[in-house]
Design an enzyme around this catalytic site. Structure first.
Site, mmCIF file in Angstrom:
data_model
loop_
_atom_site.group_PDB
_atom_site.id
_atom_site.type_symbol
_atom_site.label_atom_id
_atom_site.label_comp_id
_atom_site.label_asym_id
_atom_site.label_seq_id
_atom_site.Cartn_x
_atom_site.Cartn_y
_atom_site.Cartn_z
ATOM 1 N N LYS A 54 0.551 -0.894 -0.254
ATOM 2 C CA LYS A 54 -0.230 -0.332 -0.021
ATOM 3 C C LYS A 54 0.771 1.474 0.251
ATOM 4 O O LYS A 54 0.594 2.272 -0.575
ATOM 5 C CB LYS A 54 -0.775 -0.298 1.642
ATOM 6 C CG LYS A 54 -2.172 -1.245 1.114
ATOM 7 C CD LYS A 54 -3.372 -1.417 2.111
ATOM 8 C CE LYS A 54 -3.788 -2.951 1.866
ATOM 9 N NZ LYS A 54 -4.028 -3.189 3.407
ATOM 10 N N GLN A 98 -4.895 -1.901 8.870
ATOM 11 C CA GLN A 98 -4.483 -3.214 9.131
ATOM 12 C C GLN A 98 -5.165 -4.596 9.754
ATOM 13 O O GLN A 98 -4.330 -4.474 10.992
ATOM 14 C CB GLN A 98 -2.686 -3.535 8.829
ATOM 15 C CG GLN A 98 -2.694 -4.857 7.830
ATOM 16 C CD GLN A 98 -3.493 -5.047 6.111
ATOM 17 O OE1 GLN A 98 -3.240 -3.901 5.810
ATOM 18 N NE2 GLN A 98 -3.807 -5.841 5.874
ATOM 19 N N ASP A 121 -11.459 1.691 3.731
ATOM 20 C CA ASP A 121 -11.729 0.466 3.609
ATOM 21 C C ASP A 121 -12.861 0.179 3.462
ATOM 22 O O ASP A 121 -13.548 -0.841 3.439
ATOM 23 C CB ASP A 121 -11.450 -0.126 4.936
ATOM 24 C CG ASP A 121 -10.101 -0.841 4.802
ATOM 25 O OD1 ASP A 121 -9.536 -1.401 3.881
ATOM 26 O OD2 ASP A 121 -9.261 -0.864 6.136
#
Ligand code: NAP
Length: 290
Positions: A54, A98, A121
């Site tokens: 990322k 994460q 997300d």
């Protein structure tokens, strides 16, 4: 007839090029630089690889990125304090924690703490609700990547019978909800969701015009379970001694299918690029640019 291979690796490159242009224009015209913060807790090797990828994508596209690595014994309160700071930081438009988190941290509390307007997300309940209502600010990255693969490969979803295998909150449920929306582009399908409680899985998968498999089981779907001319989107990522494989028996199904995604190189590369797209979208939202 052998299937068309839907190359996520190629399509994701195309989207990256589009994003580069958009980011350059945002800087030039509005002095806006999209910013993404990623928080990684602990030493999980796969998570480190994902976070690294990322960061690399941000660099490549000109997105400002901030990486926060925290030790595995970080408390929930400490993590929430980092999120609170990032919620207020005007350089940051996207916050990604994460997953999975260490067991002593409550995942729902962490997701709830992220400002929904920075939840790139799209896991926050507000964003899940908006997705179901058909008014999303952000779409979750993997399902969004799947939808883009279908649209950009010219696969008609309007009126299609779609069968989704898997009902997770990150893939199965959101992609099913996205594809039932009353929007003829990349949606308006009739969707069936299957899971381990489904009786006679093959009776459903055989009806599919488009079969989306996110089960996390190698060869969960074999050639006898699909009809001729099916389009197969294989979301699975299974690490075997022989390498990475998806959830479907690629070699035999590709002989029956009209189109199929490979693993690796199918859905995987799309997920990161859709995260970048959400970060750009968030920067625009924060700057009041439509
Ligand atoms: P998950 O949370 O483990 O969910 C798996 C789902 O599949 C569950 O709903 C489960 O049913 C169902 N299932 C499992 N075996 C089945 C079977 N034999 N028949 C019918 N249903 C079955 O997994 P996930 O997070 O959605 O991920 C799925 C796969 O996609 C994994 O391999 C993951 O690594 C991969 N993935 C890839 C990406 C990417 O970017 N490429 C992103 C996310 C996930 P129950 O609910 O009844 O248990």
């Amino acid at each position: 007839m052998a299937a068309m291979i839907i190359k996520g690796s190629e399509i994701s490159k195309q989207i990256k090029e589009e994003l580069k242009l958009e980011i350059t224009e945002l800087k030039k015209k509005y002095n806006v630089i999209p910013g993404l913060a990623t928080i990684l807790i602990g030493e999980d090797e796969a998570s480190k690889v994902y976070v690294g990828a990322k960061e690399k994508a941000c660099k490549e596209l000109g997105i400002y990125s901030e990486r926060i690595d925290l030790p595995v014994n970080t408390t929930e309160a400490e993590l929430l304090a980092h999120i609170e700071r990032l919620n207020k930081d005007s350089k940051i438009h996207g916050i990604l924690v994460q997953l999975p988190l260490p067991k002593h941290i409550n995942e729902a509390n962490v997701i709830d703490a992220i400002d929904p307007k920075k939840d790139v997300d799209a896991f926050h309940p507000v964003n899940v609700g908006k997705l179901i209502l058909g008014v999303p600010d952000f779409l979750p990255c993997t399902p969004h990547g799947i939808q883009e693969l279908l649209i950009r490969s010219g696969i008609e979803t309007n009126g299609a019978e779609v069968v989704v295998v898997g009902r997770s909150n990150i893939v199965g449920k959101p992609i099913a909800n996205m594809l039932i929306q009353k929007n003829k582009k990349g949606a308006n399908a009739t969707v069936t969701i299957c899971h381990t409680g489904t009786k006679d899985l093959a009776s459903h998968t055989k009806r599919a015009d488009i079969l989306i498999v996110a089960a996390g089981r190698p060869k969960a779907i074999t050639a006898d379970m699909v009809k001729d001319g099916v389009v197969v989107i294989d979301v699975g990522v299974n690490r075997l001694e022989t390498g990475l494989v998806g959830d479907v028996d690629f070699e035999t199904i590709k002989e029956k299918a009209k189109a199929i995604t490979p693993v690796p190189g199918g859905v995987g590369p799309m997920t990161i690029v859709m995260l970048m797209k959400n970060t750009v979208q968030s920067a625009k939202m924060h700057a009041g640019i439509s």
